[in-house]
Enzyme design. Structure first.
Site, PDB file in Angstrom:
ATOM      1  N   HIS A 145       0.800  -1.231   0.000  1.00  0.00           N
ATOM      2  CA  HIS A 145       0.000   0.000   0.000  1.00  0.00           C
ATOM      3  C   HIS A 145       0.830   1.276   0.000  1.00  0.00           C
ATOM      4  CE1 HIS A 145       0.582   1.487   4.142  1.00  0.00           C
ATOM      5  NE2 HIS A 145       0.787   0.228   4.430  1.00  0.00           N
TER       6      HIS A 145
HETATM    7  N1  UDP Z   1      -4.379  -5.170   8.363  1.00  0.00           N
HETATM    8  C1  UDP Z   1      -5.687  -5.656   8.426  1.00  0.00           C
HETATM    9  N2  UDP Z   1      -6.290  -6.050   7.266  1.00  0.00           N
HETATM   10  C2  UDP Z   1      -5.667  -6.006   6.044  1.00  0.00           C
HETATM   11  C3  UDP Z   1      -4.330  -5.516   6.006  1.00  0.00           C
HETATM   12  C4  UDP Z   1      -3.730  -5.095   7.183  1.00  0.00           C
HETATM   13  O1  UDP Z   1      -6.268  -5.731   9.514  1.00  0.00           O
HETATM   14  O2  UDP Z   1      -6.290  -6.360   5.042  1.00  0.00           O
HETATM   15  C5  UDP Z   1      -3.735  -4.746   9.619  1.00  0.00           C
HETATM   16  C6  UDP Z   1      -2.442  -5.435   9.919  1.00  0.00           C
HETATM   17  O3  UDP Z   1      -2.682  -6.657  10.582  1.00  0.00           O
HETATM   18  C7  UDP Z   1      -1.715  -4.422  10.779  1.00  0.00           C
HETATM   19  C8  UDP Z   1      -2.205  -3.101  10.236  1.00  0.00           C
HETATM   20  O4  UDP Z   1      -3.391  -3.390   9.488  1.00  0.00           O
HETATM   21  O5  UDP Z   1      -2.135  -4.528  12.133  1.00  0.00           O
HETATM   22  C9  UDP Z   1      -1.164  -2.514   9.328  1.00  0.00           C
HETATM   23  O6  UDP Z   1      -1.700  -1.408   8.682  1.00  0.00           O
HETATM   24  P1  UDP Z   1      -1.171  -0.876   7.272  1.00  0.00           P
HETATM   25  O7  UDP Z   1      -0.433  -1.955   6.577  1.00  0.00           O
HETATM   26  O8  UDP Z   1      -2.349  -0.259   6.595  1.00  0.00           O
HETATM   27  O9  UDP Z   1      -0.236   0.344   7.693  1.00  0.00           O
HETATM   28  P2  UDP Z   1       1.268   0.452   8.210  1.00  0.00           P
HETATM   29  O10 UDP Z   1       1.465  -0.538   9.311  1.00  0.00           O
HETATM   30  O11 UDP Z   1       2.164   0.237   7.044  1.00  0.00           O
HETATM   31  O12 UDP Z   1       1.365   1.860   8.717  1.00  0.00           O
END
Ligand code: UDP
Length: 361
Positions: A207
């Site tokens: 993403h």
């Molecule tokens: N996550 C979720 N469903 C999905 C993809 C990710 O619940 O389809 C959760 C994942 O388990 C983690 C969080 O979202 O706890 C991560 O968020 P994201 O990847 O959007 O952002 P980042 O961590 O890169 O800031």
């Protein structure tokens, strides 16, 4: 009772805030007012987390999303200010590195309300990432810098942060994995829906703007995953932005097992059962480690450097599909060293204790 005003807006922030919200409610001395900026607004990117993680609904919904970074952050700033003036909080609590984080911190500090930053001190040293700019600026104006790792503490000290403002509490994502992840179990849910029960599979998520906004990088990732999918099913819950940009760039996805975004408990079921995780997400890199699954990070660098050092994570810069595919294959079946860099799973309680003490609540 003193008020803490929390500003959240994006999926990982709902997940992180869930444990701290519970700890605030349990404290009996601090009252939380929760503001949802609206940055993520689809039910499967927002509401599902409030429901699954037992959070009270936000007190304020600002409904701000879309537009460029400047417009989005500016509109949030303008909308958060009157909420702070009305709620008169003793502190404003922000998480991570999104536009909602920066807008919340900036609105507060301009009104002389002290800012608490959870997940302070992370650095990629890549200022082209919007997240890096948001983190550096938020850290600079925060009164409390709640760090998840030793590396984060070191970065802040090197930048000249006041040591008394740095509070090493561990990672709230570890708290969530321990306390909420246990509820997910290892079976059922999405595994049954996708027909994955008892099967070896790879889990992918993508993403980050640096990948989705660059057709060459996105195509290299997809080509590597499609090649891997000739050996093992590759499951990819698509972020809405990524889905839109894959369509816009006309990138073919045959051979991959696609779904929409899944809820937190289904995500844990996928992570626990995957033989390998390929991701550009910060949270998912750590969750791979929490669940003992090898991870390949589809980026040029990572903030979670300790996992690379311990052998749980490998970087695969998505410049070339061949090289990414080779790194994915090399990571299969590996395990890292038995380290625990993210604290004891009590970060939320420690954050609230410190705030209560310093606010004389
Ligand atoms: N996550 C979720 N469903 C999905 C993809 C990710 O619940 O389809 C959760 C994942 O388990 C983690 C969080 O979202 O706890 C991560 O968020 P994201 O990847 O959007 O952002 P980042 O961590 O890169 O800031």
């Amino acid at each position: 009772m003193r008020t803490v005003l929390t500003v959240v807006g994006a999926r990982p922030q709902f997940i992180k805030a869930s444990v701290v919200s519970h700890a605030l409610a349990d404290s009996g001395v601090l009252r939380e007012v929760l503001v949802h900026t609206g940055q993520h607004f689809d039910d499967d990117m927002s509401e599902v987390f409030f429901a699954e993680l037992g959070m009270a609904p936000p007190s304020h919904r600002l409904g701000i999303h879309g537009g460029g970074h400047g417009a989005m952050t500016g509109r949030m700033l303008a909308a958060i200010e009157p909420v702070v003036l009305q709620a008169k909080p003793a502190a404003v609590l922000v998480y991570g590195d999104t536009n909602s984080t920066l807008a919340g911190a900036l609105a507060a500090v301009k009104l002389h309300v002290p800012v608490a930053h959870v997940e302070a001190g992370l650095r990629s040293f890549n200022l082209l990432m919007p997240e890096e700019v948001n983190r550096i600026l938020t850290d600079r104006i925060s009164r409390w810098l709640f760090t998840p790792t030793e590396a984060a503490r070191r970065h802040l000290l090197r930048e000249g942060a006041d040591p008394s403002s740095i509070v090493a509490v561990g990672d709230v994502m570890f708290d969530v994995a321990l306390h909420q992840g246990a509820r997910a179990g290892r079976e059922g849910g999405v595994l049954d829906v996708l027909g994955l029960a008892g099967q070896a599979f790879v889990l992918a998520t993508v993403h980050r703007a640096e990948n989705t906004d660059d057709p060459a990088r996105l195509a290299a990732i997809v080509a590597a995953l499609r090649r891997l999918a000739t050996r093992l099913p590759v499951v990819w819950p698509l972020h809405p932005r990524t889905r839109a940009l894959l369509d816009a760039h006309g990138i073919a996805l045959q051979g991959l097992m696609l779904s929409g975004p899944v809820g937190y408990l289904d995500m844990v079921r996928l992570e626990r059962n995957a033989v390998l995780i390929a991701t550009d997400s910060g949270g998912v890199q750590k969750e791979a480690f929490f669940h003992g699954v090898p991870c390949v990070t589809l980026r040029d660098e990572t903030e979670w450097e300790e996992l690379v050092a311990a052998g749980w994570n490998r970087l695969a810069p998505p410049h070339d599909a061949e090289a990414v595919h080779a790194t994915l294959l090399a990571a299969l079946g590996t395990r890292g060293a038995p380290v625990q860099p993210y604290g004891k799973g009590d970060a939320a309680r420690r954050i609230v204790e410190r705030l209560a003490r310093d606010l004389d609540a």
